[in-house]
Design a protein around this motif. Sequence first.
Motif, PDB file in Angstrom:
ATOM      1  N   UNK A  77       0.804  -1.228   0.000  1.00 44.69           N
ATOM      2  CA  UNK A  77       0.000   0.000   0.000  1.00 44.69           C
ATOM      3  C   UNK A  77       0.838   1.279   0.000  1.00 44.69           C
ATOM      4  N   UNK A  78       2.155   1.151   0.004  1.00 40.09           N
ATOM      5  CA  UNK A  78       3.011   2.339   0.136  1.00 40.09           C
ATOM      6  C   UNK A  78       2.723   3.398  -0.919  1.00 40.09           C
ATOM      7  N   UNK A  79       2.665   3.010  -2.179  1.00 38.38           N
ATOM      8  CA  UNK A  79       2.488   3.984  -3.259  1.00 38.38           C
ATOM      9  C   UNK A  79       1.190   4.776  -3.090  1.00 38.38           C
ATOM     10  N   UNK A  80       0.131   4.101  -2.656  1.00 33.53           N
ATOM     11  CA  UNK A  80      -1.169   4.756  -2.532  1.00 33.53           C
ATOM     12  C   UNK A  80      -1.335   5.511  -1.215  1.00 33.53           C
ATOM     13  N   UNK A  81      -0.725   5.036  -0.139  1.00 30.06           N
ATOM     14  CA  UNK A  81      -1.081   5.515   1.193  1.00 30.06           C
ATOM     15  C   UNK A  81       0.011   6.294   1.939  1.00 30.06           C
ATOM     16  N   UNK A  82       1.257   6.268   1.470  1.00 25.96           N
ATOM     17  CA  UNK A  82       2.349   6.844   2.259  1.00 25.96           C
ATOM     18  C   UNK A  82       2.172   8.342   2.518  1.00 25.96           C
ATOM     19  N   UNK A  83       1.854   9.105   1.510  1.00 27.26           N
ATOM     20  CA  UNK A  83       1.716  10.550   1.688  1.00 27.26           C
ATOM     21  C   UNK A  83       0.603  10.852   2.691  1.00 27.26           C
ATOM     22  N   UNK A  84      -0.523  10.188   2.535  1.00 23.99           N
ATOM     23  CA  UNK A  84      -1.649  10.393   3.469  1.00 23.99           C
ATOM     24  C   UNK A  84      -1.254   9.990   4.891  1.00 23.99           C
ATOM     25  N   UNK A  85      -0.531   8.872   5.013  1.00 27.24           N
ATOM     26  CA  UNK A  85      -0.111   8.405   6.332  1.00 27.24           C
ATOM     27  C   UNK A  85       0.802   9.423   7.008  1.00 27.24           C
ATOM     28  N   UNK A  86       1.770   9.929   6.278  1.00 24.47           N
ATOM     29  CA  UNK A  86       2.697  10.915   6.836  1.00 24.47           C
ATOM     30  C   UNK A  86       1.936  12.165   7.261  1.00 24.47           C
ATOM     31  N   UNK A  87       1.014  12.609   6.439  1.00 22.94           N
ATOM     32  CA  UNK A  87       0.208  13.797   6.758  1.00 22.94           C
ATOM     33  C   UNK A  87      -0.597  13.572   8.046  1.00 22.94           C
ATOM     34  N   UNK A  88      -1.288  12.454   8.129  1.00 26.19           N
ATOM     35  CA  UNK A  88      -2.130  12.157   9.304  1.00 26.19           C
ATOM     36  C   UNK A  88      -1.281  12.048  10.574  1.00 26.19           C
ATOM     37  N   UNK A  89      -0.213  11.277  10.495  1.00 31.31           N
ATOM     38  CA  UNK A  89       0.627  11.049  11.665  1.00 31.31           C
ATOM     39  C   UNK A  89       1.308  12.338  12.108  1.00 31.31           C
ATOM     40  N   UNK A  90       1.746  13.154  11.171  1.00 31.11           N
ATOM     41  CA  UNK A  90       2.408  14.403  11.543  1.00 31.11           C
ATOM     42  C   UNK A  90       1.432  15.396  12.173  1.00 31.11           C
ATOM     43  N   UNK A  91       0.138  15.167  12.016  1.00 29.74           N
ATOM     44  CA  UNK A  91      -0.890  15.982  12.679  1.00 29.74           C
ATOM     45  C   UNK A  91      -1.301  15.383  14.027  1.00 29.74           C
ATOM     46  N   UNK A  92      -0.584  14.344  14.457  1.00 30.62           N
ATOM     47  CA  UNK A  92      -0.867  13.720  15.752  1.00 30.62           C
ATOM     48  C   UNK A  92      -1.958  12.676  15.710  1.00 30.62           C
ATOM     49  N   UNK A  93      -2.414  12.305  14.522  1.00 33.18           N
ATOM     50  CA  UNK A  93      -3.467  11.307  14.389  1.00 33.18           C
ATOM     51  C   UNK A  93      -2.853   9.919  14.228  1.00 33.18           C
ATOM     52  N   UNK A  94      -3.658   8.906  14.455  1.00 35.18           N
ATOM     53  CA  UNK A  94      -3.260   7.525  14.184  1.00 35.18           C
ATOM     54  C   UNK A  94      -3.647   7.193  12.753  1.00 35.18           C
ATOM     55  N   UNK A  95      -2.893   6.293  12.113  1.00 25.94           N
ATOM     56  CA  UNK A  95      -3.210   5.939  10.733  1.00 25.94           C
ATOM     57  C   UNK A  95      -3.020   4.449  10.511  1.00 25.94           C
ATOM     58  N   UNK A  96      -4.036   3.808   9.979  1.00 24.98           N
ATOM     59  CA  UNK A  96      -3.974   2.421   9.540  1.00 24.98           C
ATOM     60  C   UNK A  96      -4.607   2.356   8.159  1.00 24.98           C
ATOM     61  N   UNK A  97      -3.966   1.648   7.249  1.00 24.71           N
ATOM     62  CA  UNK A  97      -4.594   1.448   5.948  1.00 24.71           C
ATOM     63  C   UNK A  97      -5.771   0.502   6.138  1.00 24.71           C
ATOM     64  N   UNK A  98      -6.700   0.462   5.198  1.00 21.96           N
ATOM     65  CA  UNK A  98      -7.825  -0.468   5.342  1.00 21.96           C
ATOM     66  C   UNK A  98      -7.368  -1.922   5.512  1.00 21.96           C
ATOM     67  N   UNK A  99      -6.335  -2.325   4.795  1.00 24.67           N
ATOM     68  CA  UNK A  99      -5.845  -3.710   4.926  1.00 24.67           C
ATOM     69  C   UNK A  99      -5.297  -3.968   6.322  1.00 24.67           C
ATOM     70  N   UNK A 100      -4.546  -3.007   6.864  1.00 26.67           N
ATOM     71  CA  UNK A 100      -3.994  -3.166   8.209  1.00 26.67           C
ATOM     72  C   UNK A 100      -5.122  -3.166   9.235  1.00 26.67           C
ATOM     73  N   UNK A 101      -6.094  -2.280   9.064  1.00 26.31           N
ATOM     74  CA  UNK A 101      -7.247  -2.255   9.974  1.00 26.31           C
ATOM     75  C   UNK A 101      -7.938  -3.610  10.002  1.00 26.31           C
ATOM     76  N   UNK A 102      -8.093  -4.211   8.831  1.00 31.95           N
ATOM     77  CA  UNK A 102      -8.728  -5.526   8.740  1.00 31.95           C
ATOM     78  C   UNK A 102      -7.909  -6.580   9.496  1.00 31.95           C
ATOM     79  N   UNK A 103      -6.592  -6.567   9.314  1.00 33.31           N
ATOM     80  CA  UNK A 103      -5.715  -7.524   9.997  1.00 33.31           C
ATOM     81  C   UNK A 103      -5.792  -7.333  11.509  1.00 33.31           C
ATOM     82  N   UNK A 104      -5.708  -6.080  11.960  1.00 34.64           N
ATOM     83  CA  UNK A 104      -5.753  -5.784  13.392  1.00 34.64           C
ATOM     84  C   UNK A 104      -7.099  -6.180  13.981  1.00 34.64           C
ATOM     85  N   UNK A 105      -8.179  -5.824  13.304  1.00 31.93           N
ATOM     86  CA  UNK A 105      -9.518  -6.145  13.800  1.00 31.93           C
ATOM     87  C   UNK A 105      -9.737  -7.655  13.871  1.00 31.93           C
TER      88      UNK A 105
END
Length: 192
Positions: A77-105
């Motif tokens: 998922x890096x190509x699709x999600x990395x920029x969004x992840x960096x943006x979210x995390x740098x704003x103090x938010x948590x970030x999980x891609x949908x695939x990771x959320x599914x695995x964790x859940x």
Amino acid sequence: MGEASDGAQAARLTENLRPHVLIMDVTMPKLDGLEATRKILNDCPETIDPDSDHARVGSNGASNPGSGARGYILKSDLAEQLVRAVREVSQGKLFLTPKVSDIVLRGFLDVEKRSRAALDDEAKPTAREREILRLLVMGKPNKEIGSLLGITVRTVETHRAKIMLKLGVHSIAELIHFAMDRGLVPSRSSAT
């Protein structure tokens, strides 16, 4: 700002460079990414504070989110999600891609299901405890229960205390009500 070829080097670079965002691969040599992340958070505690200017993103870390990372991305998922992840995390938010959320859940639900099954097995009264419950529902005092079962009053009290602890009740009235509601013993009308 910097790039490391292994986890130990990543920890050293992070301590020296103090980046605002850290992207860590879980499968790094020498010190894997999860351990490196733990070390970095231990050595640079300000990275733990989401209100600080520091944030971190883990890559491929879905199987162990306990490292302290604030986001997880699968390599696929890096190509699709990395920029969004960096943006979210740098704003103090948590970030999980949908695939990771599914695995964790799924992992969480499996653990919950196994925990409930283990708890259900532990919470089931033994045959002796069910017999004591049945006699309590019939209104028998401890002394009579002990006499009927050939055990001491103290043993009856110990069994009763263990039953109450197992079932999470705090009084004899709660115990009797719980036992009848759950079908552990017949109701008073059919027990007499």
